[in-house]
Design an enzyme around this catalytic site. Sequence first.
Site, PDB file in Angstrom:
ATOM      1  N   TRP A  26       0.850  -1.124  -0.126  1.00 47.04           N
ATOM      2  CA  TRP A  26      -0.072  -0.032   0.149  1.00 47.04           C
ATOM      3  C   TRP A  26       1.029   1.218   0.077  1.00 47.04           C
ATOM      4  O   TRP A  26       0.327   2.347   0.074  1.00 47.04           O
ATOM      5  CB  TRP A  26      -1.026  -0.013   1.180  1.00 47.04           C
ATOM      6  CG  TRP A  26      -0.265  -0.198   2.498  1.00 47.04           C
ATOM      7  CD1 TRP A  26       0.301   0.643   3.431  1.00 47.04           C
ATOM      8  CD2 TRP A  26      -0.330  -1.491   3.012  1.00 47.04           C
ATOM      9  NE1 TRP A  26       0.994   0.112   4.394  1.00 47.04           N
ATOM     10  CE2 TRP A  26       0.528  -1.309   4.491  1.00 47.04           C
ATOM     11  CE3 TRP A  26      -0.735  -2.540   2.899  1.00 47.04           C
ATOM     12  CZ2 TRP A  26       1.040  -2.305   5.201  1.00 47.04           C
ATOM     13  CZ3 TRP A  26      -0.477  -3.790   3.700  1.00 47.04           C
ATOM     14  CH2 TRP A  26       0.400  -3.686   4.843  1.00 47.04           C
ATOM     15  N   GLU A  39      -5.102   1.353   6.063  1.00 44.61           N
ATOM     16  CA  GLU A  39      -5.227   2.088   7.297  1.00 44.61           C
ATOM     17  C   GLU A  39      -6.239   1.382   8.257  1.00 44.61           C
ATOM     18  O   GLU A  39      -5.949   1.277   9.254  1.00 44.61           O
ATOM     19  CB  GLU A  39      -5.431   3.620   7.066  1.00 44.61           C
ATOM     20  CG  GLU A  39      -4.291   4.230   6.433  1.00 44.61           C
ATOM     21  CD  GLU A  39      -2.929   4.275   7.401  1.00 44.61           C
ATOM     22  OE1 GLU A  39      -3.370   3.986   8.581  1.00 44.61           O
ATOM     23  OE2 GLU A  39      -1.863   4.108   6.686  1.00 44.61           O
ATOM     24  N   GLY A  83     -10.719  -9.376  13.881  1.00 46.82           N
ATOM     25  CA  GLY A  83     -11.143  -8.918  15.122  1.00 46.82           C
ATOM     26  C   GLY A  83     -11.854  -7.354  14.622  1.00 46.82           C
ATOM     27  O   GLY A  83     -11.758  -6.790  13.650  1.00 46.82           O
ATOM     28  N   TYR A  84     -12.400  -6.725  15.738  1.00 50.17           N
ATOM     29  CA  TYR A  84     -12.814  -5.420  15.490  1.00 50.17           C
ATOM     30  C   TYR A  84     -13.678  -5.216  14.496  1.00 50.17           C
ATOM     31  O   TYR A  84     -13.685  -4.683  13.253  1.00 50.17           O
ATOM     32  CB  TYR A  84     -11.833  -4.321  15.569  1.00 50.17           C
ATOM     33  CG  TYR A  84     -10.912  -4.300  16.782  1.00 50.17           C
ATOM     34  CD1 TYR A  84     -11.268  -3.561  17.916  1.00 50.17           C
ATOM     35  CD2 TYR A  84      -9.745  -5.005  16.723  1.00 50.17           C
ATOM     36  CE1 TYR A  84     -10.699  -3.723  19.193  1.00 50.17           C
ATOM     37  CE2 TYR A  84      -9.146  -5.243  18.130  1.00 50.17           C
ATOM     38  CZ  TYR A  84      -9.621  -4.282  19.362  1.00 50.17           C
ATOM     39  OH  TYR A  84      -8.712  -4.610  20.247  1.00 50.17           O
ATOM     40  N   TYR A 122      -7.499  10.324  12.779  1.00 45.92           N
ATOM     41  CA  TYR A 122      -6.111   9.590  12.351  1.00 45.92           C
ATOM     42  C   TYR A 122      -6.190   9.044  10.782  1.00 45.92           C
ATOM     43  O   TYR A 122      -5.301   9.447  10.036  1.00 45.92           O
ATOM     44  CB  TYR A 122      -5.757   8.466  13.042  1.00 45.92           C
ATOM     45  CG  TYR A 122      -4.853   7.660  12.706  1.00 45.92           C
ATOM     46  CD1 TYR A 122      -3.477   7.973  12.362  1.00 45.92           C
ATOM     47  CD2 TYR A 122      -5.261   6.268  11.948  1.00 45.92           C
ATOM     48  CE1 TYR A 122      -2.493   7.073  11.918  1.00 45.92           C
ATOM     49  CE2 TYR A 122      -4.323   5.437  11.127  1.00 45.92           C
ATOM     50  CZ  TYR A 122      -2.958   5.785  11.098  1.00 45.92           C
ATOM     51  OH  TYR A 122      -2.123   5.011  10.614  1.00 45.92           O
ATOM     52  N   ASP A 140      -0.711   8.498  15.312  1.00 44.22           N
ATOM     53  CA  ASP A 140      -0.934   7.136  15.932  1.00 44.22           C
ATOM     54  C   ASP A 140      -0.080   6.888  17.056  1.00 44.22           C
ATOM     55  O   ASP A 140       0.627   7.641  17.555  1.00 44.22           O
ATOM     56  CB  ASP A 140      -1.288   6.184  14.748  1.00 44.22           C
ATOM     57  CG  ASP A 140       0.325   5.950  14.399  1.00 44.22           C
ATOM     58  OD1 ASP A 140       1.319   6.663  14.774  1.00 44.22           O
ATOM     59  OD2 ASP A 140       0.385   5.029  13.589  1.00 44.22           O
ATOM     60  N   CYS A 194      12.313   3.874  16.760  1.00 43.81           N
ATOM     61  CA  CYS A 194      11.899   4.117  17.942  1.00 43.81           C
ATOM     62  C   CYS A 194      10.887   3.271  18.498  1.00 43.81           C
ATOM     63  O   CYS A 194       9.632   3.810  18.800  1.00 43.81           O
ATOM     64  CB  CYS A 194      11.590   5.813  17.906  1.00 43.81           C
ATOM     65  SG  CYS A 194      11.272   6.656  19.705  1.00 43.81           S
ATOM     66  N   CYS A 201      19.338   3.659  20.423  1.00 44.67           N
ATOM     67  CA  CYS A 201      19.288   5.087  20.220  1.00 44.67           C
ATOM     68  C   CYS A 201      20.784   5.546  19.596  1.00 44.67           C
ATOM     69  O   CYS A 201      20.807   6.633  19.263  1.00 44.67           O
ATOM     70  CB  CYS A 201      19.082   5.782  21.748  1.00 44.67           C
ATOM     71  SG  CYS A 201      17.281   5.543  22.252  1.00 44.67           S
ATOM     72  N   SER A 307     -10.391  -6.233  23.680  1.00 41.23           N
ATOM     73  CA  SER A 307     -10.059  -4.937  24.421  1.00 41.23           C
ATOM     74  C   SER A 307     -11.129  -4.762  25.757  1.00 41.23           C
ATOM     75  O   SER A 307     -12.242  -4.854  25.182  1.00 41.23           O
ATOM     76  CB  SER A 307      -9.873  -3.727  23.680  1.00 41.23           C
ATOM     77  OG  SER A 307     -11.248  -3.668  22.755  1.00 41.23           O
TER      78      SER A 307
HETATM   79  S1  SF4 Z   1      16.974   8.760  20.410  1.00 47.09           S
HETATM   80 FE1  SF4 Z   1      16.159   6.848  20.889  1.00 47.09          FE
HETATM   81  S2  SF4 Z   1      14.149   7.482  22.184  1.00 47.09           S
HETATM   82 FE2  SF4 Z   1      15.177   9.325  21.027  1.00 47.09          FE
HETATM   83  S3  SF4 Z   1      14.093   9.522  19.085  1.00 47.09           S
HETATM   84 FE3  SF4 Z   1      15.690   8.147  18.667  1.00 47.09          FE
HETATM   85  S4  SF4 Z   1      15.285   6.121  19.067  1.00 47.09           S
HETATM   86 FE4  SF4 Z   1      13.523   7.528  19.918  1.00 47.09          FE
END
Ligand code: SF4
Length: 360
Positions: A26, A39, A83-84, A122, A140, A194, A201, A307
Site C-alpha cells: 500500500w 489504514e 477482530g474489531y 487519524y 497514531d 523508535c 538510540c 479490549s
Molecule cells: S534517540 Fe532513541 S528515543 Fe530518541 S527518538 Fe531516537 S530512537 Fe527514539
Amino acid sequence: METDTDFTISHTLIHWYHSNKRELPWRDTADPYIIWISEVILQQTRVDQGMGYFLRFTERFPDLSTLAEAEEDETLKYWQGLGYYSRARNMLAAARTIADSFGGVFPSRYEDILSLKGVGEYTAAAIASFAWNQPYPVVDGNVYRVLARLFAIDTPVNSFKGKKTFARIAALLMNPEKAGLHNQAMMEFGALQCVPRNPDCTPCPLSHQCMAYASGSVASFPVKPKKTSVRNRYFHYLHIVHEGDTWINRRSGNDIWKGLYEFPLLETEEAVDFAGLQKTEEFRRLLKDTGIRSVSIELQNVKHILSHQALYATFYKIEIEKGNEALESFVRIPCGSIGEYAVPRLVDIYLEKSGRKVAR
Ligand code: SF4
C-alpha cells in the site's frame, strides 16, 4: 515547543525513511481507496498479520464500486479473524455513502473524509496527506511515542490534554509541502527505529535532538495511560445437532461481533458448570421437549481476550431427537456448511479444533 521553521526534524525523518522504509503493497500509491483499506486493516493489527488480509480483500474488492455493491456477510467473511468487526461494517457503509453521495469518487476534502462512517481524525489525516499531500498530521501510537520521547512529554496520551498537546506538536513539526512523506516517515520511524522497548538510540538520526535520550529516560516515555478495567464474561455455546443439521444465529445489537454468526449462546454472570447451566431459564427454554440424547463438552473454559473484556467460553455438543419452537428463531444449516459463514475467532478456534472448519 517553538516552530521548527527549517523543518530539520521532518527533513531528517524523510531522509531516514528513504533509506529504511519497508516495501509494502500500500506504499507508493496515491489511490485513496487502497490507502483507506490499508489504514483500516492496520488499526489494531500488526503489519505482518494484516498483509494477507489486505491482499485478499483488495483482490476481491479492488475498487470502491465493487465494495459498495458487496454483501455485508461477504465482507465480514474476508475480515474473519482480524477482530474489531465494526471496522468492516463501517467500511462497507462508507463505500455505499461515497457511491450514493459523492458520485462514487473518493472525497478529497478532509471534512468530507472525516464524515465517512468509521473514519476518525487519524485515518482522515492519513488519506488526505498520502493521497493529496494535504497538511494534516497523523498521530497514531507510533507517533505519540516518538513525540513523547523527542520532547520528553509526560502527559498521558489518552488524556484530553495529552491529545491536544501531541496534535499541536505534530502539526508544528510538519513540513506542509511534504505532508504525505512526512507522515509516512514519522509513522515508519516509530514502527522501526523508535520502537516501544529498548530502542537502539546510538545510531538514531534524531538522538541529538531527543530530550528523553539526553536525560537517560527513554524508558519513561511515553507515559502510560491509566489501565481500564477488564470485564469478565462467561459464554456457553450450544452446538446442537439433529439429523446432520445445526443451528446458528447472526449477532445483532450493540455488543461485540455484530453481523457474525455463532451457535446459540447462553451468557452467565459467573462461571457455571453444565449442571448450573441446565438450571437457567434460557437453557430450559431452548432445549424444551427436544429429547436430549447426549451432551459432550468439546472445549472448556477457553480464554479469549478482547479490549476491555475477557471471555471464558465452553462449547457443548448436544444431540437432540427433534427441534422445537425456540430453535426456529435460529438459522438451521447442515453441519458441514458452517465454514461458509463469517464467525468470530472464538468459534473459529472451536471449529478448527473439532475438525469442522471448511476452507475459505
Ligand atoms: S534517540 Fe532513541 S528515543 Fe530518541 S527518538 Fe531516537 S530512537 Fe527514539
